[in-house]
Design an enzyme around this catalytic site. Sequence first.
Site, PDB file in Angstrom:
ATOM      1  N   SER A  80       0.842  -1.204   0.000  1.00 53.16           N
ATOM      2  CA  SER A  80       0.000   0.000   0.000  1.00 53.16           C
ATOM      3  C   SER A  80       0.875   1.250   0.000  1.00 53.16           C
ATOM      4  O   SER A  80       0.376   2.377  -0.056  1.00 53.16           O
ATOM      5  CB  SER A  80      -0.960   0.004   1.201  1.00 53.16           C
ATOM      6  OG  SER A  80      -0.270   0.251   2.409  1.00 53.16           O
ATOM      7  N   GLY A  81       2.197   1.064   0.074  1.00 50.16           N
ATOM      8  CA  GLY A  81       3.126   2.204  -0.029  1.00 50.16           C
ATOM      9  C   GLY A  81       3.438   2.487  -1.493  1.00 50.16           C
ATOM     10  O   GLY A  81       3.015   1.741  -2.381  1.00 50.16           O
ATOM     11  N   THR A 170      14.298  -1.574   0.800  1.00 49.08           N
ATOM     12  CA  THR A 170      14.228  -0.427   1.714  1.00 49.08           C
ATOM     13  C   THR A 170      15.637   0.020   2.085  1.00 49.08           C
ATOM     14  O   THR A 170      16.519  -0.806   2.327  1.00 49.08           O
ATOM     15  CB  THR A 170      13.453  -0.822   2.996  1.00 49.08           C
ATOM     16  OG1 THR A 170      12.262  -1.499   2.603  1.00 49.08           O
ATOM     17  CG2 THR A 170      13.113   0.405   3.826  1.00 49.08           C
ATOM     18  N   THR A 171      15.805   1.325   2.113  1.00 53.24           N
ATOM     19  CA  THR A 171      17.113   1.904   2.437  1.00 53.24           C
ATOM     20  C   THR A 171      17.187   2.220   3.928  1.00 53.24           C
ATOM     21  O   THR A 171      16.178   2.157   4.641  1.00 53.24           O
ATOM     22  CB  THR A 171      17.319   3.201   1.631  1.00 53.24           C
ATOM     23  OG1 THR A 171      16.173   4.040   1.836  1.00 53.24           O
ATOM     24  CG2 THR A 171      17.473   2.904   0.146  1.00 53.24           C
ATOM     25  N   HIS A 228      14.759  14.071  -4.056  1.00 54.86           N
ATOM     26  CA  HIS A 228      13.690  13.070  -4.039  1.00 54.86           C
ATOM     27  C   HIS A 228      12.390  13.739  -3.599  1.00 54.86           C
ATOM     28  O   HIS A 228      12.413  14.832  -3.025  1.00 54.86           O
ATOM     29  CB  HIS A 228      13.993  11.935  -3.046  1.00 54.86           C
ATOM     30  CG  HIS A 228      15.054  10.974  -3.491  1.00 54.86           C
ATOM     31  ND1 HIS A 228      16.392  11.255  -3.416  1.00 54.86           N
ATOM     32  CD2 HIS A 228      14.970   9.715  -4.009  1.00 54.86           C
ATOM     33  CE1 HIS A 228      17.092  10.216  -3.866  1.00 54.86           C
ATOM     34  NE2 HIS A 228      16.246   9.265  -4.236  1.00 54.86           N
ATOM     35  N   LYS A 232      10.325  11.446   1.255  1.00 54.45           N
ATOM     36  CA  LYS A 232      11.470  10.546   1.537  1.00 54.45           C
ATOM     37  C   LYS A 232      12.149  10.990   2.830  1.00 54.45           C
ATOM     38  O   LYS A 232      12.569  12.131   2.965  1.00 54.45           O
ATOM     39  CB  LYS A 232      12.465  10.543   0.377  1.00 54.45           C
ATOM     40  CG  LYS A 232      13.649   9.608   0.638  1.00 54.45           C
ATOM     41  CD  LYS A 232      14.471   9.353  -0.619  1.00 54.45           C
ATOM     42  CE  LYS A 232      15.737   8.552  -0.362  1.00 54.45           C
ATOM     43  NZ  LYS A 232      15.484   7.187   0.117  1.00 54.45           N
ATOM     44  N   GLY A 237      20.205   6.051  -0.307  1.00 51.29           N
ATOM     45  CA  GLY A 237      21.074   4.896  -0.103  1.00 51.29           C
ATOM     46  C   GLY A 237      21.960   4.665  -1.327  1.00 51.29           C
ATOM     47  O   GLY A 237      23.102   4.207  -1.215  1.00 51.29           O
ATOM     48  N   THR A 238      21.426   4.998  -2.502  1.00 53.67           N
ATOM     49  CA  THR A 238      22.206   4.839  -3.736  1.00 53.67           C
ATOM     50  C   THR A 238      23.402   5.784  -3.712  1.00 53.67           C
ATOM     51  O   THR A 238      24.527   5.397  -4.043  1.00 53.67           O
ATOM     52  CB  THR A 238      21.321   5.182  -4.958  1.00 53.67           C
ATOM     53  OG1 THR A 238      20.133   4.409  -4.875  1.00 53.67           O
ATOM     54  CG2 THR A 238      22.034   4.917  -6.256  1.00 53.67           C
TER      55      THR A 238
HETATM   56  N1  LIG Z   1      16.093  -0.144  -3.698  1.00 54.77           N
HETATM   57  C1  LIG Z   1      15.495   0.685  -4.553  1.00 54.77           C
HETATM   58  O1  LIG Z   1      15.715   0.637  -5.784  1.00 54.77           O
HETATM   59  C2  LIG Z   1      14.524   1.696  -4.045  1.00 54.77           C
HETATM   60  C3  LIG Z   1      14.360   1.848  -2.705  1.00 54.77           C
HETATM   61  N2  LIG Z   1      13.395   2.682  -2.225  1.00 54.77           N
HETATM   62  C4  LIG Z   1      13.236   2.700  -0.789  1.00 54.77           C
HETATM   63  O2  LIG Z   1      11.996   2.093  -0.450  1.00 54.77           O
HETATM   64  C5  LIG Z   1      11.540   2.572   0.806  1.00 54.77           C
HETATM   65  C6  LIG Z   1      10.065   2.906   0.718  1.00 54.77           C
HETATM   66  O3  LIG Z   1       9.873   4.038  -0.081  1.00 54.77           O
HETATM   67  P1  LIG Z   1       8.394   4.527  -0.470  1.00 54.77           P
HETATM   68  O4  LIG Z   1       7.608   3.411  -1.029  1.00 54.77           O
HETATM   69  O5  LIG Z   1       8.571   5.758  -1.258  1.00 54.77           O
HETATM   70  O6  LIG Z   1       7.800   4.889   0.971  1.00 54.77           O
HETATM   71  P2  LIG Z   1       6.264   4.939   1.430  1.00 54.77           P
HETATM   72  O7  LIG Z   1       6.249   5.811   2.645  1.00 54.77           O
HETATM   73  O8  LIG Z   1       5.381   5.269   0.301  1.00 54.77           O
HETATM   74  O9  LIG Z   1       5.942   3.438   1.854  1.00 54.77           O
HETATM   75  C7  LIG Z   1       6.418   2.839   3.003  1.00 54.77           C
HETATM   76  C8  LIG Z   1       5.326   1.970   3.560  1.00 54.77           C
HETATM   77  O10 LIG Z   1       5.871   1.129   4.576  1.00 54.77           O
HETATM   78  C9  LIG Z   1       4.901   1.008   5.594  1.00 54.77           C
HETATM   79  N3  LIG Z   1       5.511   0.559   6.844  1.00 54.77           N
HETATM   80  C10 LIG Z   1       6.052   1.288   7.844  1.00 54.77           C
HETATM   81  N4  LIG Z   1       6.530   0.481   8.803  1.00 54.77           N
HETATM   82  C11 LIG Z   1       6.282  -0.793   8.401  1.00 54.77           C
HETATM   83  C12 LIG Z   1       6.540  -2.072   8.961  1.00 54.77           C
HETATM   84  N5  LIG Z   1       7.159  -2.221  10.131  1.00 54.77           N
HETATM   85  N6  LIG Z   1       6.176  -3.164   8.262  1.00 54.77           N
HETATM   86  C13 LIG Z   1       5.540  -3.052   7.087  1.00 54.77           C
HETATM   87  N7  LIG Z   1       5.259  -1.862   6.515  1.00 54.77           N
HETATM   88  C14 LIG Z   1       5.637  -0.749   7.162  1.00 54.77           C
HETATM   89  C15 LIG Z   1       4.269   2.377   5.667  1.00 54.77           C
HETATM   90  O11 LIG Z   1       3.008   2.284   6.285  1.00 54.77           O
HETATM   91  P3  LIG Z   1       2.434   3.539   7.117  1.00 54.77           P
HETATM   92  O12 LIG Z   1       2.199   4.591   6.109  1.00 54.77           O
HETATM   93  O13 LIG Z   1       1.207   2.976   7.724  1.00 54.77           O
HETATM   94  O14 LIG Z   1       3.538   3.901   8.088  1.00 54.77           O
HETATM   95  C16 LIG Z   1       4.170   2.751   4.192  1.00 54.77           C
HETATM   96  O15 LIG Z   1       2.960   2.319   3.614  1.00 54.77           O
HETATM   97  C17 LIG Z   1      12.476   3.728   1.157  1.00 54.77           C
HETATM   98  O16 LIG Z   1      13.474   3.266   2.039  1.00 54.77           O
HETATM   99  C18 LIG Z   1      13.130   4.072  -0.178  1.00 54.77           C
HETATM  100  O17 LIG Z   1      14.398   4.661  -0.064  1.00 54.77           O
HETATM  101  C19 LIG Z   1      12.601   3.417  -3.050  1.00 54.77           C
HETATM  102  C20 LIG Z   1      12.764   3.335  -4.395  1.00 54.77           C
HETATM  103  C21 LIG Z   1      13.736   2.464  -5.006  1.00 54.77           C
HETATM  104  O1  LIG Z   2      13.114   6.772  -1.874  1.00 52.78           O
HETATM  105  C1  LIG Z   2      13.245   6.728  -3.121  1.00 52.78           C
HETATM  106  O2  LIG Z   2      12.401   7.166  -3.905  1.00 52.78           O
HETATM  107  C2  LIG Z   2      14.468   6.118  -3.652  1.00 52.78           C
HETATM  108  N1  LIG Z   2      15.261   5.523  -2.812  1.00 52.78           N
HETATM  109  C3  LIG Z   2      16.463   4.834  -3.139  1.00 52.78           C
HETATM  110  C4  LIG Z   2      17.644   5.495  -2.472  1.00 52.78           C
HETATM  111  O3  LIG Z   2      17.518   5.965  -1.328  1.00 52.78           O
HETATM  112  O4  LIG Z   2      18.739   5.509  -3.057  1.00 52.78           O
HETATM  113  C5  LIG Z   2      16.641   4.652  -4.615  1.00 52.78           C
HETATM  114  C6  LIG Z   2      16.160   5.803  -5.443  1.00 52.78           C
HETATM  115  O5  LIG Z   2      16.991   6.895  -5.208  1.00 52.78           O
HETATM  116  C7  LIG Z   2      14.714   6.129  -5.099  1.00 52.78           C
END
Ligand SMILES: NC(=O)C1=CN([C@@H]2O[C@H](COP(=O)(O)OP(=O)(O)OC[C@H]3O[C@@H](n4cnc5c(N)ncnc54)[C@H](OP(=O)(O)O)[C@@H]3O)[C@@H](O)[C@H]2O)C=CC1
Ligand SMILES: O=C(O)C1=N[C@H](C(=O)O)C[C@H](O)C1
Length: 345
Positions: A80-81, A170-171, A228, A232, A237-238
Amino acid sequence: MATHCAPFTSNLRNPSPPTTTHPHSHTLQSHNCTTFTGGLKFTPSLNLKVSAMEPKSSVRVQAASSSSFGDLAVMVNDCSGKMGGAVAEAAVGAGLQLVPVCLTGPGLGRSFSVQGVSVEAVDSRDREGVMDQVLKEYPNVVVVDYTLPAAVNGNAEFYCSRGLPFVMGTTGGDREKLIEDVLKSGVYSVIAPQMGKQVVAFQAAMAIMAEQFPGAFSGYKLQVTESHQSTKVDTSGTAKAIIGSFQKLGLAYDMEEIEMVRDPKRQIEEMKVPEEHLNGHAFHTYRVVSPDGMVNFEFQHNVCGRSIYAEGTVDAVLFLAKKIRERADKKLYNMIDVLREGNMR
Ligand SMILES: NC(=O)C1=CN([C@@H]2O[C@H](COP(=O)(O)OP(=O)(O)OC[C@H]3O[C@@H](n4cnc5c(N)ncnc54)[C@H](OP(=O)(O)O)[C@@H]3O)[C@@H](O)[C@H]2O)C=CC1
Ligand SMILES: O=C(O)C1=N[C@H](C(=O)O)C[C@H](O)C1
């Protein structure tokens, strides 16, 4: 503990439950385009119907459908995120079986549909019971984690304790502890702050350059800016991973120096982020300058939307499933490993 080493077998389970649409549901949409300096673009979209739900201590988990990947299933926490939603959509698009339940942050759960699959997001405090049911129905599940930096270590400990193979996108969090915990547990996992194939290739190129020419940029100055979406919470992390290579090239740099841009006005005016991508973009610039200012390098990767990461995450899931099937000795991987083995579409 469930085993995750079974080969793919055809395993037709219960038929798909009907998609529920809550009367108060609304549609989340996110359009994606990826732009590198070379001008590559693509524009898929994300459609999630979301509605509020009472907190649940147990959920009924039924296999949604069979898939061309046998009984391999993917559970995306938290779909849902923003990023989890993009991955869930890409997984269904690739023909993978999406587990119709996921873990979300503490508070109200949610129900929604991803590409016609009804999904319930359940408070992560109920994770043990949820996982019992998921494992019963989907013994060959691979978990994907896109949650929040504060949840990284706790979630990884949980996956390890349940013997669950996982892809950690997740970062943040304590990365050393994360690696230690995974190695100790012996679960299969892919952990990477960046899943986008072309950015991973750039990351790998910088790592190779650092390995082959350590110190080549000694004395030069490094300046890093990352922009970003304003939601965020952590530093990229990248950027941190790529700066690690710059440090090996001889550049003195403290991660605290990374300039984070989260102000939409500045993003539009200064960084030239398209307005429609304010809620989903990652613009990174690394400037390297000689001590006398006579030599300048600039490396840039600018991504709009999230599909590049979502597709890469699906590649990581398939890669991990292959490693499990082969009972590979090595169990911990990053995305450079996935790219190197030719597993990115
Ligand atoms: N590796 C990669 O290529 C990329 C990594 N990322 C990383 O992904 C992560 C998420 O980003 P993004 O989707 O934008 O963030 P969002 O805030 O949109 O989504 C995060 C979700 O995680 C939920 N959450 C919080 N705590 C928990 C838990 N303990 N267990 C399960 N779910 C939980 C939140 O719920 P609630 O709202 O209810 O707190 C929320 O829905 C970040 O760390 C980002 O840097 C992002 C893009 C690319
Ligand atoms: O949170 C994001 O959106 C992203 N997170 C990753 C990061 O922290 O490097 C990857 C990308 O930058 C998108």
